[in-house]
Design a protein around this motif. Structure first.
Motif, PDB file in Angstrom:
ATOM      1  N   ALA A  95      -3.727   8.434   0.629  1.00 13.88           N
ATOM      2  CA  ALA A  95      -2.504   7.533   0.080  1.00 13.88           C
ATOM      3  C   ALA A  95      -2.234   8.261  -0.829  1.00 13.88           C
ATOM      4  O   ALA A  95      -1.162   8.125  -1.549  1.00 13.88           O
ATOM      5  CB  ALA A  95      -2.433   6.640   0.562  1.00 13.88           C
ATOM      6  N   GLU A 107      -9.482   1.724  16.007  1.00 15.15           N
ATOM      7  CA  GLU A 107     -10.155   1.379  15.398  1.00 15.15           C
ATOM      8  C   GLU A 107     -10.395   0.130  15.948  1.00 15.15           C
ATOM      9  O   GLU A 107     -11.615   0.153  16.964  1.00 15.15           O
ATOM     10  CB  GLU A 107      -9.915   0.951  14.203  1.00 15.15           C
ATOM     11  CG  GLU A 107      -9.441   2.445  13.176  1.00 15.15           C
ATOM     12  CD  GLU A 107     -10.973   2.771  12.525  1.00 15.15           C
ATOM     13  OE1 GLU A 107     -12.316   2.205  11.912  1.00 15.15           O
ATOM     14  OE2 GLU A 107     -11.427   4.034  12.900  1.00 15.15           O
ATOM     15  N   ALA A 144     -12.907   4.233   6.739  1.00 15.70           N
ATOM     16  CA  ALA A 144     -11.888   4.918   7.230  1.00 15.70           C
ATOM     17  C   ALA A 144     -10.662   4.178   6.475  1.00 15.70           C
ATOM     18  O   ALA A 144      -9.616   5.346   6.020  1.00 15.70           O
ATOM     19  CB  ALA A 144     -11.189   3.774   8.866  1.00 15.70           C
ATOM     20  N   ILE A 186       0.939  -1.440   0.018  1.00 16.27           N
ATOM     21  CA  ILE A 186       0.229   0.382   0.195  1.00 16.27           C
ATOM     22  C   ILE A 186       0.749   1.228   0.350  1.00 16.27           C
ATOM     23  O   ILE A 186       1.303   1.891   0.727  1.00 16.27           O
ATOM     24  CB  ILE A 186      -0.516   0.070   0.990  1.00 16.27           C
ATOM     25  CG1 ILE A 186      -1.629  -0.925   1.220  1.00 16.27           C
ATOM     26  CG2 ILE A 186      -2.235   1.178   1.294  1.00 16.27           C
ATOM     27  CD1 ILE A 186      -2.981  -1.176   2.288  1.00 16.27           C
ATOM     28  N   PRO A 187       1.165   2.307  -1.371  1.00 17.68           N
ATOM     29  CA  PRO A 187       1.924   3.059  -1.633  1.00 17.68           C
ATOM     30  C   PRO A 187       1.234   4.160  -0.892  1.00 17.68           C
ATOM     31  O   PRO A 187      -0.090   4.661  -0.593  1.00 17.68           O
ATOM     32  CB  PRO A 187       2.229   3.162  -3.188  1.00 17.68           C
ATOM     33  CG  PRO A 187       1.751   1.845  -3.182  1.00 17.68           C
ATOM     34  CD  PRO A 187       0.819   1.240  -2.439  1.00 17.68           C
ATOM     35  N   GLY A 188       2.139   4.974   0.008  1.00 14.71           N
ATOM     36  CA  GLY A 188       1.620   6.135   0.743  1.00 14.71           C
ATOM     37  C   GLY A 188       1.530   6.021   2.330  1.00 14.71           C
ATOM     38  O   GLY A 188       1.069   7.023   2.608  1.00 14.71           O
ATOM     39  N   VAL A 189       1.182   4.966   2.495  1.00 15.06           N
ATOM     40  CA  VAL A 189       0.427   4.678   4.231  1.00 15.06           C
ATOM     41  C   VAL A 189       1.972   3.567   5.001  1.00 15.06           C
ATOM     42  O   VAL A 189       2.289   2.934   4.479  1.00 15.06           O
ATOM     43  CB  VAL A 189      -0.188   3.638   3.955  1.00 15.06           C
ATOM     44  CG1 VAL A 189      -1.175   3.537   5.869  1.00 15.06           C
ATOM     45  CG2 VAL A 189      -1.771   3.958   3.680  1.00 15.06           C
ATOM     46  N   LEU A 227      -8.212   6.391   4.784  1.00 16.56           N
ATOM     47  CA  LEU A 227      -6.865   6.228   4.162  1.00 16.56           C
ATOM     48  C   LEU A 227      -6.196   6.177   2.867  1.00 16.56           C
ATOM     49  O   LEU A 227      -4.966   5.934   1.876  1.00 16.56           O
ATOM     50  CB  LEU A 227      -6.371   5.534   4.908  1.00 16.56           C
ATOM     51  CG  LEU A 227      -5.198   4.571   5.985  1.00 16.56           C
ATOM     52  CD1 LEU A 227      -5.404   6.264   7.029  1.00 16.56           C
ATOM     53  CD2 LEU A 227      -5.387   3.786   7.278  1.00 16.56           C
ATOM     54  N   LEU A 228      -6.896   5.275   2.044  1.00 23.88           N
ATOM     55  CA  LEU A 228      -5.789   5.560   0.933  1.00 23.88           C
ATOM     56  C   LEU A 228      -6.011   6.168  -0.423  1.00 23.88           C
ATOM     57  O   LEU A 228      -5.614   6.344  -0.840  1.00 23.88           O
ATOM     58  CB  LEU A 228      -7.340   3.489  -0.017  1.00 23.88           C
ATOM     59  CG  LEU A 228      -6.420   2.362   0.566  1.00 23.88           C
ATOM     60  CD1 LEU A 228      -7.353   1.179  -0.488  1.00 23.88           C
ATOM     61  CD2 LEU A 228      -5.207   2.487   0.322  1.00 23.88           C
ATOM     62  N   THR A 245      -3.821   3.820  13.275  1.00 23.67           N
ATOM     63  CA  THR A 245      -5.104   3.641  13.056  1.00 23.67           C
ATOM     64  C   THR A 245      -5.999   2.348  13.235  1.00 23.67           C
ATOM     65  O   THR A 245      -6.796   2.263  14.011  1.00 23.67           O
ATOM     66  CB  THR A 245      -5.410   3.379  11.518  1.00 23.67           C
ATOM     67  OG1 THR A 245      -4.969   5.031  11.296  1.00 23.67           O
ATOM     68  CG2 THR A 245      -6.347   3.971  11.026  1.00 23.67           C
ATOM     69  N   GLN A 279      -0.911  11.533  -1.642  1.00 17.66           N
ATOM     70  CA  GLN A 279       0.076  12.590  -0.307  1.00 17.66           C
ATOM     71  C   GLN A 279       1.150  13.027  -1.554  1.00 17.66           C
ATOM     72  O   GLN A 279       1.681  13.617  -0.979  1.00 17.66           O
ATOM     73  CB  GLN A 279       0.689  11.123   0.570  1.00 17.66           C
ATOM     74  CG  GLN A 279       1.513  11.412   1.339  1.00 17.66           C
ATOM     75  CD  GLN A 279       0.750  12.647   2.259  1.00 17.66           C
ATOM     76  OE1 GLN A 279      -0.394  12.353   2.380  1.00 17.66           O
ATOM     77  NE2 GLN A 279       1.199  13.605   2.490  1.00 17.66           N
TER      78      GLN A 279
END
Lengths: 252, 437
Positions: free
Chosen positions: B408, A105, B400, A90-93, B404-405, A101, B411
């Protein structure tokens, strides 16, 4: 803890699980083995709640609750953890942000206050040391560009952080060399307590040298056709699956 | 005002406007104006039959009446309310298109940064204006640019002399005050950057109130050799706002121009970014992000024209489209016969998070040189379902996980922004839009 009764599931029009029964109690390690296409990964996916699979019959109880009624995130919050065969990039996370998170949650689901940054970091550091994972990996985007071993180690790290009651390891040994396998298995063993349970889904016996099962089940054509102890795994390693098919009265 | 014809109104307005110009009518710029109104008259407003406006229909806009440059009660108190937290630098306010010196704050010394209203610059620096204006203009083909040029008056003229590095960013804040009535503005800005000079310039568009507003903006940059410009266009206007804006850039050799165009909100938005690289070893970067929801329409047209050899351009636009929103991306790359050894890369990626959202993309490459590296790619898809399930399996709710995706996905464009206050402001807007709308 987990009681699966007469479980039937299909993907599209294809029925894969055809009346599967399994009971798992706290403190136990169960290995599910079987030839390719037997439904091993399907079982793992159905338990975690992947939408692609449709359950057509049977029940799954988890601490008395109907697991099949719950959304995937609710199952996770109830304490089910699936270690993926192919963890998703998962790019960017970042792993850190992702897990923060997830933790909060789950706490929200359980009616708990969110964990503050200081405590989270402390817990994180502890778990990192526990499963022997490097900080630099956790600052990177989730699984992005990770090697096979790094991805699996990251799965075990996530398991350490989320502390599930039931961990399902789906072909965790696939794509791992023997050193990576040992490290991953060590992590799983460390996380074992009398209160939790593990289901190890695997094609090969070698992972079971490191994660020793209390019970071994053979999954074939969507059902568990034979159960035994760890010796059964060794026998399967030695003789393959054909003798089981013969026992079932099939011509090989 | 349903039967108002905006074109007729504007042609009549021009007669009046011309009558009030007095001394300015003698400047060289006046001929430019007269030519421009004539071009506007000939072209008229585009319809969807016009190739460049195929997906952006201005019919609703041109059938409405607007008051141009309306007087506004916008005050210091309103400024405080619209605050971008921690924003520091030279902050210039334009209310309904008119520069407001009283509200504006200039902190850089005049030796670094010369600021004049465009009207004053036309009078005081007629040659400098005439030399630099319309340097890379689409005035012949774009009715909106022609219209803006005819009425050019109330924008700003900025000059950064050769060799000067402007430490503090220059922030141009355009406020459309539509609290009382339909308003319109046509800011026209000319920004001239001398040799080896460096500056950061941001244009921030905001609207107030629920009446219709229309902004027809043109900003020009003339970037001399070895100069470095970081440009931001940030838009946060109401669903009743029409924005048509053209940023034209003329680059000389060894210069660097980087544009970040981020559209957080706006009813109908058309951004044109036209860059001409007219020197060797220059670099143009174009980054964009748009997140329409509801019925918002956001259209980005970019064009980079490589006229000389050995220069690079690099483009990345990203869109997240929600609800019934629509988006357009049209990216042109021209590589002229002389422009050997050009590297030009273009990418546009979109995520449709609703089945009712629409995205139209069109890359257009025209290459006359034979020794070049060019690539382009556009993608439009949905959020990755495997990634969603993976996150859900860790306890993150579907909503959520989707947010988040999306964040991302946005970003890497957010990370291109270098003015901390602007980055923080946009991040908050984007997070708010992703999570709450």
């Amino acid at each position: 803890m987990l009681k699966i009764t007469n479980l039937h599931a299909k993907i599209g029009e294809k029925e894969i699980l055809k009346g599967l029964n399994l009971e798992v109690k706290a403190g136990e390690v169960h290995a599910i083995m079987g030839p390719n296409g037997a439904g091993k990964s399907t079982l793992a996916s159905v338990l975690a709640g992947r939408e692609d699979y449709e359950v057509t019959d049977g029940t799954v109880e988890f601490f008395g609750k109907d697991l099949l009624e719950l959304a995937p995130e609710e199952r996770a919050a109830e304490g089910v953890f699936l270690a993926f065969q192919y963890p998703v990039e998962i790019p960017g996370v970042s792993t850190t942000n992702f897990l923060k998170t997830a933790v909060n949650e789950i706490r929200k689901y359980r009616g708990e206050e969110p964990m503050d940054a200081v405590n989270f970091l402390k817990m994180f550091k502890q778990k990192m040391a526990y499963v022997n994972i490097d900080q630099s990996l956790l600052n990177r985007a989730l699984n992005e560009g990770f090697s096979g071993g790094e991805k699996k180690r990251n799965e075990i790290f996530q398991m350490a952080v989320l502390e599930p009651k039931l961990a399902i390891l789906d072909e965790t040994d696939s794509g791992l060399d023997i050193d990576a396998l040992r490290i991953v298995a060590e992590g799983v063993n460390k996380l074992k307590t009398p209160e939790n349970a593990t289901i190890v889904v695997t094609h090969y016996q070698r992972l079971l040298d490191y994660i020793v099962p209390d019970f071994v089940h053979v999954l074939y054509k969507g059902r568990i056709v034979k159960s035994g102890t760890k010796e059964l795994a060794l026998e399967l390693e030695e003789r393959g699956y054909d003798w089981i098919k013969e026992e079932l009265g099939e011509t090989v | 005002m349903n039967n108002t014809n905006l074109k007729e109104q504007l042609l009549a307005d021009f007669q009046q406007f011309e009558g009030k110009l007095n001394g300015q009518a003698q400047t060289p710029f006046h001929q430019v104006r007269q030519q421009a109104i004539q071009t506007f008259n000939e072209l008229g407003f585009p319809t969807i039959k016009h190739e460049e406006w195929k997906y952006s229909n201005v019919k609703n806009l041109v059938n409405q009446g607007f008051e141009f440059n309306a007087v506004s009660s916008f005050s210091q108190e309103d400024v405080n309310q619209l605050d971008i937290p921690n924003l520091e630098g030279n902050i210039l306010y334009f209310i309904n298109g008119v520069y407001n010196a009283e509200l504006s704050v200039v902190v850089s010394p005049e030796s670094e940064l010369q600021i004049l209203s465009l009207a004053d610059a036309i009078k005081q620096q007629p040659e400098l204006v005439a030399q630099n204006i319309n340097k890379n203009s689409d005035i012949e083909v774009n009715a909106f640019t022609a219209l803006n040029t005819a009425f050019a008056q109330h924008g700003i003229f900025i000059h950064v002399p050769a060799g000067k590095v402007v430490e503090q960013p220059v922030i141009l804040r355009f406020i459309s005050d539509a609290r009382q009535a339909n308003v319109a503005s046509q800011p026209r800005n000319l920004i001239v950057i001398g040799k080896r000079a460096e500056v950061q310039v941001a244009e921030a568009f905001r609207s107030l109130g629920d009446n219709q507003c229309f902004t027809n903006a043109v900003t020009e940059f003339v970037v001399a050799e070895e100069a470095n410009v970081h440009y931001y266009k940030i838009q946060n206007e109401s669903d009743n706002a029409y924005h048509i804006g053209t940023t034209s850039v003329y680059q000389e050799g060894k210069s660097v121009f980087t544009a970040n165009t981020v559209t957080a909100n706006g009813g109908f938005v058309r951004n044109n970014l036209n860059i001409k690289i007219d020197g060797e070893y220059a670099e143009a970067n174009m980054f964009g992000l748009y997140i329409p929801n509801g019925k918002q329409h956001i259209d980005n047209h970019t064009a980079v024209d490589h006229a000389k050899p050995n220069s690079n351009s690099n483009e990345l636009y990203k869109g997240i489209l929600k609800d019934k929103s629509t988006g357009v991306f049209n990216g042109k790359i021209f590589v002229r016969e002389d422009a050997q050894k050009t590297n030009a890369f273009q990418s546009c990626k979109n995520v449709l998070v609703s089945a009712d959202a629409t995205m139209n993309t069109k890359p257009q490459l025209e290459i006359w040189a034979d020794d070049v590296k060019c690539s382009h790619g556009t993608t439009t898809g949905q959020l990755n379902t495997d990634a969603l399930f993976y996150m859900q399996a860790r306890g993150i709710s579907k909503e959520a996980a989707r947010s988040l995706l999306m964040l991302a996905f946005a970003q890497d464009v957010i990370d291109k922004m270098e003015i901390p206050a602007i980055k923080a402001y946009l991040e908050e807007l984007i997070v708010g839009k992703i999570y709450n709308s």
